[in-house]
Structures are given as C-alpha cells and as structure tokens.
Scaffold this motif. Structure first.
Motif, PDB file in Angstrom:
ATOM      1  N   GLY A 153      61.086  54.968  85.048  1.00  0.00           N
ATOM      2  CA  GLY A 153      59.996  54.567  85.936  1.00  0.00           C
ATOM      3  C   GLY A 153      58.675  55.213  85.590  1.00  0.00           C
ATOM      4  N   THR A 154      58.526  56.493  85.895  1.00  0.00           N
ATOM      5  CA  THR A 154      57.274  57.196  85.614  1.00  0.00           C
ATOM      6  C   THR A 154      57.565  58.482  84.853  1.00  0.00           C
ATOM      7  N   TYR A 155      56.552  59.000  84.181  1.00  0.00           N
ATOM      8  CA  TYR A 155      56.709  60.265  83.471  1.00  0.00           C
ATOM      9  C   TYR A 155      56.952  61.416  84.442  1.00  0.00           C
ATOM     10  N   GLN A 156      56.391  61.316  85.634  1.00  0.00           N
ATOM     11  CA  GLN A 156      56.663  62.347  86.634  1.00  0.00           C
ATOM     12  C   GLN A 156      58.145  62.360  87.012  1.00  0.00           C
ATOM     13  N   ASP A 157      58.725  61.163  87.179  1.00  0.00           N
ATOM     14  CA  ASP A 157      60.123  61.076  87.598  1.00  0.00           C
ATOM     15  C   ASP A 157      61.077  61.556  86.507  1.00  0.00           C
ATOM     16  N   VAL A 158      60.828  61.156  85.257  1.00  0.00           N
ATOM     17  CA  VAL A 158      61.745  61.557  84.188  1.00  0.00           C
ATOM     18  C   VAL A 158      61.650  63.059  83.934  1.00  0.00           C
ATOM     19  N   THR A 159      60.465  63.621  84.088  1.00  0.00           N
ATOM     20  CA  THR A 159      60.319  65.059  83.909  1.00  0.00           C
ATOM     21  C   THR A 159      61.050  65.828  85.007  1.00  0.00           C
ATOM     22  N   LYS A 160      60.938  65.356  86.240  1.00  0.00           N
ATOM     23  CA  LYS A 160      61.660  66.002  87.342  1.00  0.00           C
ATOM     24  C   LYS A 160      63.164  65.972  87.084  1.00  0.00           C
ATOM     25  N   ALA A 161      63.680  64.801  86.669  1.00  0.00           N
ATOM     26  CA  ALA A 161      65.115  64.676  86.404  1.00  0.00           C
ATOM     27  C   ALA A 161      65.541  65.601  85.269  1.00  0.00           C
ATOM     28  N   MET A 162      64.741  65.666  84.221  1.00  0.00           N
ATOM     29  CA  MET A 162      65.080  66.521  83.081  1.00  0.00           C
ATOM     30  C   MET A 162      65.092  67.993  83.476  1.00  0.00           C
ATOM     31  N   LEU A 163      64.064  68.427  84.185  1.00  0.00           N
ATOM     32  CA  LEU A 163      63.992  69.837  84.566  1.00  0.00           C
ATOM     33  C   LEU A 163      65.062  70.196  85.598  1.00  0.00           C
ATOM     34  N   ASP A 164      65.441  69.244  86.455  1.00  0.00           N
ATOM     35  CA  ASP A 164      66.553  69.489  87.371  1.00  0.00           C
ATOM     36  C   ASP A 164      67.822  69.821  86.593  1.00  0.00           C
ATOM     37  N   ASP A 165      68.026  69.095  85.482  1.00  0.00           N
ATOM     38  CA  ASP A 165      69.261  69.253  84.707  1.00  0.00           C
ATOM     39  C   ASP A 165      69.205  70.417  83.724  1.00  0.00           C
ATOM     40  N   ILE A 166      68.099  70.552  83.012  1.00  0.00           N
ATOM     41  CA  ILE A 166      68.086  71.495  81.885  1.00  0.00           C
ATOM     42  C   ILE A 166      66.930  72.486  81.934  1.00  0.00           C
ATOM     43  N   GLY A 167      66.182  72.525  83.022  1.00  0.00           N
ATOM     44  CA  GLY A 167      65.031  73.416  83.093  1.00  0.00           C
ATOM     45  C   GLY A 167      65.380  74.868  82.857  1.00  0.00           C
ATOM     46  N   ASP A 168      66.411  75.367  83.554  1.00  0.00           N
ATOM     47  CA  ASP A 168      66.801  76.769  83.383  1.00  0.00           C
ATOM     48  C   ASP A 168      67.349  77.030  81.983  1.00  0.00           C
ATOM     49  N   LEU A 169      68.000  76.004  81.411  1.00  0.00           N
ATOM     50  CA  LEU A 169      68.596  76.156  80.075  1.00  0.00           C
ATOM     51  C   LEU A 169      67.527  76.315  78.999  1.00  0.00           C
ATOM     52  N   VAL A 170      66.514  75.443  79.028  1.00  0.00           N
ATOM     53  CA  VAL A 170      65.538  75.445  77.933  1.00  0.00           C
ATOM     54  C   VAL A 170      64.456  76.498  78.108  1.00  0.00           C
ATOM     55  N   THR A 171      64.278  77.020  79.315  1.00  0.00           N
ATOM     56  CA  THR A 171      63.240  78.041  79.519  1.00  0.00           C
ATOM     57  C   THR A 171      63.826  79.447  79.584  1.00  0.00           C
ATOM     58  N   ALA A 172      65.086  79.568  79.241  1.00  0.00           N
ATOM     59  CA  ALA A 172      65.719  80.888  79.230  1.00  0.00           C
ATOM     60  C   ALA A 172      65.325  81.697  77.998  1.00  0.00           C
ATOM     61  N   ARG A 173      64.594  81.085  77.089  1.00  0.00           N
ATOM     62  CA  ARG A 173      64.064  81.746  75.888  1.00  0.00           C
ATOM     63  C   ARG A 173      62.694  81.140  75.625  1.00  0.00           C
ATOM     64  N   PRO A 174      61.912  81.675  74.704  1.00  0.00           N
ATOM     65  CA  PRO A 174      60.619  81.060  74.403  1.00  0.00           C
ATOM     66  C   PRO A 174      60.781  79.583  74.055  1.00  0.00           C
ATOM     67  N   TRP A 175      59.852  78.775  74.503  1.00  0.00           N
ATOM     68  CA  TRP A 175      59.942  77.342  74.265  1.00  0.00           C
ATOM     69  C   TRP A 175      58.540  76.774  74.068  1.00  0.00           C
ATOM     70  N   ALA A 176      58.492  75.592  73.495  1.00  0.00           N
ATOM     71  CA  ALA A 176      57.233  74.894  73.247  1.00  0.00           C
ATOM     72  C   ALA A 176      57.510  73.405  73.355  1.00  0.00           C
ATOM     73  N   VAL A 177      56.450  72.607  73.425  1.00  0.00           N
ATOM     74  CA  VAL A 177      56.609  71.149  73.509  1.00  0.00           C
ATOM     75  C   VAL A 177      55.727  70.480  72.458  1.00  0.00           C
ATOM     76  N   PHE A 178      56.230  69.357  71.943  1.00  0.00           N
ATOM     77  CA  PHE A 178      55.453  68.495  71.051  1.00  0.00           C
ATOM     78  C   PHE A 178      55.607  67.062  71.525  1.00  0.00           C
ATOM     79  N   GLY A 179      54.494  66.341  71.535  1.00  0.00           N
ATOM     80  CA  GLY A 179      54.549  64.909  71.823  1.00  0.00           C
ATOM     81  C   GLY A 179      53.416  64.198  71.116  1.00  0.00           C
ATOM     82  N   HIS A 180      53.677  62.970  70.705  1.00  0.00           N
ATOM     83  CA  HIS A 180      52.680  62.164  70.007  1.00  0.00           C
ATOM     84  C   HIS A 180      52.414  60.903  70.813  1.00  0.00           C
ATOM     85  N   CYS A 181      51.159  60.617  71.063  1.00  0.00           N
ATOM     86  CA  CYS A 181      50.712  59.410  71.762  1.00  0.00           C
ATOM     87  C   CYS A 181      51.446  59.304  73.103  1.00  0.00           C
TER      88      CYS A 181
END
Length: 245
Positions: A64-92
C-alpha cells in the motif's frame, strides 16, 4: 529467526556481520535486483530487503504505502537489524522506503543508522518526482522492458517477463505518488548519490536533503540504472563510509 522475520530476506544476515547495509528494492523489483552486488562493502554485509508482492512473496498483497511497509518491516525485524551498526541504501523509488526506515526507526527510539545513502531521489518534502509517475500502463511496460535489459535479460526474455512485473510496478508507482513528508530531522548523516547521465531524476534536483541532516553529495558517472551493476565508483563511496570501528 522465525518465518515472520525470514520473509524479509533472500538470505539471512550473518550473526557475525559487524554492520548491515539494508538495500531496498527499486520500483517493480525484488531483492534479487542486487544480485550483481558483492556480499560485503567495507565493514558492512549487504542485506537486500524483500518487500511483499514480488518474487518469493508474490502471493502476499501489496503493502500500500511506504509508511505501512516500513512499519510492518520494523515490527518484524527492527530489533534484529538495529542490534549492531546499520545503514540503508535506496535508489529512486527504493530510496523512499529506505528513508522512511530511518524516520520510523527514530520515532521508535531504535538506534539510528550509521549512514543513509540516497541515490537518484529528491528529498521527501520536494516529492513526488519522476517521469515514471506520469506514465500509463504502456509506458510502464516499456520502462520495465528497459529495466530488465539493464538487469541482463535478453530481448525475448524481457518481453516474456513484463507481464510478471507490471502489477508490482503499477502498485509501487502508486505508493511513490503519495509519499511525502515535511522537512524534519534524522539522527544520521545522509550521502546523496547523483549520476551525471541520469535523465529520470537529474542530480540537480537533490537539493532538499541538507534540511534533514548533515549532508554530502557525490556525483558519479553513469545512467539511472548504473547502480544495478555495482560499479567500482559506487562501491568505493559506500565502503569509505561503512566502517564499524
């Protein structure tokens, strides 16, 4: 890692990785679009994120929206991926959910990313922007064929695959059309990456990012699709800024 978490990855992040680089899919595509990228860049393991309604998640409804998919992702894996240094990359189009991840991580009180890489995208307060946003189905089909060719598909194969991509592309473009945020603040540096031969999102439009955080702009040689090949110039920019020490 349970099945709910595993669905966001084509391959699970290594527990020994010093840092994770979350790489978001481009509009219409899935995580496999990063197949030409190395497994690691600098100190970071490259972790392509798999959104619903594509590839192995095709049976799931679109987010649906980028806000919704981000919420769902962070609900599932937020603690997992931020338990160490992290960064993001996105194009367009992929830069928008990447940046939304940074914003929502901050709203949740999660550790901020080490670095945010925004390639060929305007700042949220300046959007939406892009020629794709005004294309009809025929126009999007032509763009998908060009994208598939850039990903290495032959002409005959690309023609056959367009039907598999069109629904995802249309839904992703719809999400792009409605994404907007007023200028704010995030707690990580932003590197804007422009491409000198990019006619889809000219690098001169990427002027709004300094309103959000300390910002640097890097201009590389290439077209809108050059990032798919993981050119050495791009990998060097990433590696120079992805040091966990």
């Amino acid at each position: 890692m349970d099945a709910q978490q595993r669905r966001w990855f084509l391959r699970e992040p290594s527990p020994d990785a010093k840092m994770l680089l979350l790489a978001m899919p481009y509009s219409g595509c899935g995580a496999s679009m990063y197949k030409a990228w190395p497994l690691t860049v600098g100190d970071a393991e490259v972790v392509p994120i798999q959104h619903p309604f594509r590839e192995n998640r095709m049976r799931e409804p679109h987010f649906g929206t980028y806000q919704d998919v981000t919420k769902a992702m962070l609900d599932d894996i937020g603690d997992l991926v931020t338990a160490r240094p992290w960064a993001v990359f996105g194009h367009c189009g992929g830069a928008l959910p990447a940046f939304e991840t940074v914003v929502q991580a901050g709203e949740r009180g999660l550790p901020p990313p080490h670095q945010c890489f925004m390639s060929s995208q305007v700042a949220p307060q300046d959007g939406p922007w892009g020629r794709f946003l005004g294309l009809d189905e025929d126009g999007l089909r032509a763009e998908i064929a060009g994208l598939l060719a850039a990903m290495g598909a032959g002409a005959a194969q690309a023609e056959e695959l367009v039907d598999l991509f069109i629904d995802t592309m249309e839904a992703d473009v719809a999400a792009n059309r409605v994404y907007w945020r007023p200028a704010g603040t995030v707690q990580c540096p932003i590197t804007g990456i422009g491409w000198d031969a990019d006619v889809e999102v000219p690098h001169g439009l990427m002027t709004g990012w300094p309103q959000w955080a300390p910002y640097e702009k890097v201009l590389l040689s290439g077209t809108h699709y050059s990032f798919l090949e993981a050119p050495p110039s791009l990998l060097q920019v990433l590696a120079d800024r992805l040091t966990a020490g």
